[in-house]
Design a protein around this motif. Structure first.
Motif, short mmCIF file in Angstrom:
data_model
loop_
_atom_site.label_atom_id
_atom_site.label_comp_id
_atom_site.label_asym_id
_atom_site.label_seq_id
_atom_site.Cartn_x
_atom_site.Cartn_y
_atom_site.Cartn_z
N PRO A 351 3.31 -3.73 20.92
CA PRO A 351 2.49 -4.42 19.93
C PRO A 351 2.10 -3.50 18.79
CG PRO A 351 1.25 -4.02 21.95
CD PRO A 351 2.68 -3.65 22.24
N ALA A 352 1.88 -4.09 17.62
CA ALA A 352 1.61 -3.30 16.41
C ALA A 352 0.36 -2.45 16.53
CB ALA A 352 1.49 -4.24 15.20
N GLU A 353 -0.63 -2.90 17.29
CA GLU A 353 -1.87 -2.14 17.34
C GLU A 353 -1.70 -0.80 18.06
OE1 GLU A 353 -1.50 -5.20 18.39
OE2 GLU A 353 -2.15 -5.48 20.47
N GLN A 354 -0.61 -0.63 18.80
CA GLN A 354 -0.35 0.64 19.46
C GLN A 354 0.39 1.60 18.56
OE1 GLN A 354 1.45 0.31 23.31
NE2 GLN A 354 0.10 -1.34 23.97
N ALA A 355 0.89 1.12 17.44
CA ALA A 355 1.71 1.97 16.59
C ALA A 355 0.91 3.08 15.94
CB ALA A 355 2.40 1.14 15.51
N GLY A 356 -0.35 2.81 15.59
CA GLY A 356 -1.20 3.86 15.07
C GLY A 356 -1.07 4.09 13.58
N VAL A 357 -0.09 3.52 12.93
CA VAL A 357 0.10 3.66 11.49
C VAL A 357 0.18 2.25 10.92
CG1 VAL A 357 1.54 4.59 9.66
CG2 VAL A 357 1.31 5.85 11.79
N ALA A 358 -0.81 1.89 10.12
CA ALA A 358 -0.97 0.49 9.74
C ALA A 358 0.25 -0.07 9.00
CB ALA A 358 -2.23 0.34 8.88
N VAL A 359 0.71 0.62 7.97
CA VAL A 359 1.79 0.07 7.14
C VAL A 359 3.07 -0.05 7.93
CG1 VAL A 359 3.20 0.44 5.09
CG2 VAL A 359 0.75 0.93 5.02
N LEU A 360 3.53 1.07 8.50
CA LEU A 360 4.78 1.06 9.23
C LEU A 360 4.69 0.21 10.48
CD1 LEU A 360 7.65 2.07 9.29
CD2 LEU A 360 6.87 4.14 10.43
N GLY A 361 3.55 0.28 11.17
CA GLY A 361 3.38 -0.54 12.35
C GLY A 361 3.49 -2.02 12.04
N ALA A 362 2.92 -2.45 10.90
CA ALA A 362 3.00 -3.84 10.52
C ALA A 362 4.43 -4.25 10.21
CB ALA A 362 2.09 -4.10 9.31
N VAL A 363 5.18 -3.37 9.54
CA VAL A 363 6.58 -3.69 9.23
C VAL A 363 7.39 -3.83 10.49
CG1 VAL A 363 8.68 -2.84 8.12
CG2 VAL A 363 6.49 -2.63 6.95
N LEU A 364 7.28 -2.85 11.41
CA LEU A 364 8.04 -2.91 12.65
C LEU A 364 7.66 -4.14 13.47
CD1 LEU A 364 8.00 0.84 13.73
CD2 LEU A 364 9.81 -0.42 12.55
N ALA A 365 6.37 -4.48 13.47
CA ALA A 365 5.93 -5.67 14.19
C ALA A 365 6.54 -6.93 13.59
CB ALA A 365 4.41 -5.76 14.19
N VAL A 397 9.79 9.79 13.97
CA VAL A 397 9.15 11.02 13.50
C VAL A 397 9.35 11.13 12.00
CG1 VAL A 397 8.88 13.49 13.92
CG2 VAL A 397 9.81 12.03 15.73
N TYR A 398 8.27 11.33 11.26
CA TYR A 398 8.32 11.34 9.80
C TYR A 398 7.51 12.52 9.27
CZ TYR A 398 3.73 9.15 10.33
OH TYR A 398 2.43 8.89 10.67
N ARG A 399 7.78 12.90 8.04
CA ARG A 399 7.19 14.10 7.48
C ARG A 399 5.91 13.83 6.71
NH1 ARG A 399 11.27 18.12 4.62
NH2 ARG A 399 11.93 16.18 3.65
N ASP A 400 5.87 12.75 5.93
CA ASP A 400 4.78 12.54 4.99
C ASP A 400 4.35 11.08 5.04
OD1 ASP A 400 3.06 12.31 2.87
OD2 ASP A 400 4.38 13.24 1.39
N PRO A 401 3.07 10.79 5.30
CA PRO A 401 2.62 9.39 5.32
C PRO A 401 2.88 8.65 4.01
CG PRO A 401 0.94 10.83 6.26
CD PRO A 401 1.98 11.72 5.66
N MET A 402 2.97 9.38 2.90
CA MET A 402 3.26 8.71 1.63
C MET A 402 4.65 8.09 1.61
SD MET A 402 0.54 9.00 -0.18
CE MET A 402 1.13 8.60 -1.83
N GLN A 403 5.51 8.51 2.52
CA GLN A 403 6.87 7.98 2.58
C GLN A 403 6.99 6.73 3.44
OE1 GLN A 403 8.73 11.47 4.18
NE2 GLN A 403 9.00 12.46 2.20
#
Length: 430
Positions: A351-365, A397-403
């Motif tokens: 579920p998206a709430e476990q992703a921990g990163v709002a933007v990317l988690g919402a997209v993957l969800a 795994v990603y380097r920069d949250p801005m990305q």
């Protein structure tokens, strides 16, 4: 896109349909005006006279196309009794001996995905490490872990990152195991779980116990009705079995709104590979009731395991046909002395709430919700838990949250390549 030899090709992709040069797969590659003569003679591009036929084909396709098309293309179709060898046309770099050699040195459970169409290959300067990736816009999405005889993972990562930085590409490592995640975490990279992989030891596999009751019942029922399994490579299977498998896959695809993914889950296209084991459940009337494919897991040149990939069952298959097929496959792995059976990674099931990163988690969800009616990731995760609960998280795994916005759009297009960039960005906005 692969298909059966002699079968008609698909139409033009929605986002390329106005470009007559983009019909090269449907009407033959065409040479642009002024194309290099040496390239024409070498066969890289055919003579420019082919362009007239291509342009005519494009015009006919535009006239035949409805006024509005869905963003998502129709499923892939197959005909005949086996996939055609079209892979070299679209993913030729994935079949090179160098890649196969690297995989045999150490593939990990998901390394064989590197051989699939659309994947590119990067190799370290010393030739010890390979990384498979897809380039979506300016984002590099790797396909699981690096592979090969990697003696110095830190050096390999540094070299790969320099390769990406020199091209102004944004790298993101997708579906990597904990060991590789930790190497990047030491560099300050961030991560989130995106999939779960169910693994088990074939030598310890047993049908006894309450937890295995459903699987045990399915196996006993199949054996009482004289259902047996046949395992071989795709080309070694008898023609009647191949034709039935194609028909089952066609039936599966016919009711789907989306095409087979070919990113982290394979289909009929990917089983035509001598290293892939195909296990078929056949009843007493020699009818195929279920089919699975198993990718090889290599270590120091030896086959040490198998990873489940494609699963298909006949529309009228008895209950438990897939459980029986997988259980018999695991028994075969034990008999072959394999040390590891992976039921593969189940993506987009968290579920998206476990992703921990709002933007990317919402997209993957959101991508998961689009694919759920077709692939049933959450029900697939529950199904795999019947065989064991040793689930390992796989990470992005990603380097920069801005990305993250660009990463989210790129991953959406990896799973749904028919999406335009505009549609991908609309996914980001919800």
């Amino acid at each position: 896109m692969r298909g059966i030899a002699g079968a008609p090709r698909h139409g033009i992709r929605p986002d390329r349909s106005r470009d007559p040069w983009a019909v090269r797969e449907a009407a033959g590659v065409v040479a642009a005006p002024g194309a290099d003569a040496a390239a024409v003679r070498a066969g890289v591009v055919p003579p420019a006279s082919a362009s007239r036929a291509a342009a005519a084909h494009a015009a006919r396709a535009r006239r035949a196309r409805p006024a509005r098309r869905r963003v998502l293309d129709r499923p892939r179709r197959h005909g005949g009794d086996r996939p055609a060898a079209c892979r070299a046309r679209r993913g030729g770099r994935a079949t090179r001996p160098r890649l196969r050699s690297l995989l045999r040195a150490g593939s990990g459970s998901l390394g064989h995905l590197a051989t699939w169409p659309e994947n590119r290959l990067w190799v370290s300067a010393d030739g010890s490490t390979g990384i498979a990736y897809r380039l979506v816009g300016e984002v590099v999405v790797t396909v699981s872990d690096p592979f090969g005889a990697t003696g110095d993972p830190e050096a390999a990562f540094g070299e790969f990152l320099a390769f990406c930085d020199a091209r102004a590409w944004t790298p993101v490592f997708y579906s990597v195991h904990e060991g590789w995640r930790a190497v990047l975490a030491a560099r300050g990279w961030r991560s989130l779980p995106v999939a779960e992989e169910t693994t088990l030891d074939p030598a310890a596999f047993t049908l006894s116990g309450r937890a295995m009751q459903d699987v045990r019942t399915a196996v006993n029922r199949a054996r009482r009705t004289d259902v047996v399994t046949v395992d071989a490579s795709w080309t070694a299977l008898a023609g009647p079995l191949r034709r039935q498998i194609v028909a089952i896959s066609e039936h599966w695809a016919a009711d789907k709104r989306l095409p087979e993914m070919g990113f982290t889950l394979g289909g009929l296209d990917e089983i035509d590979d001598p290293d892939v084991q195909v296990v078929v459940a056949v009843d007493a009337q020699e009818r195929v009731v279920a089919v699975t494919s198993w990718l090889p897991v290599w270590e120091s040149g030896a086959l040490v395991g198998r990873t489940l990939d494609m699963m298909r069952r006949a529309p009228d298959a008895p209950n438990g046909a897939m459980e029986f097929t997988i259980a018999e496959s695991i028994e075969a792995h034990r008999s072959a002395g394999l040390r590891r059976t992976s039921l593969s990674a189940t993506p987009l099931a968290r579920p998206a709430e476990q992703a921990g990163v709002a933007v990317l988690g919402a997209v993957l969800a959101l991508v998961g919700r689009l694919l759920e009616p077709v692939y049933g990731f959450r029900s697939l995760l529950r199904f795999k838990s019947k065989f064991g609960d040793a689930a390992e998280a796989l990470h992005l795994v990603y380097r920069d949250p801005m990305q993250l916005p660009a990463i989210g759009a790129a991953i959406a297009r990896c799973y749904l390549p028919q999406l335009t960039w505009g549609s991908s960005l609309r996914l980001l906005r919800g």
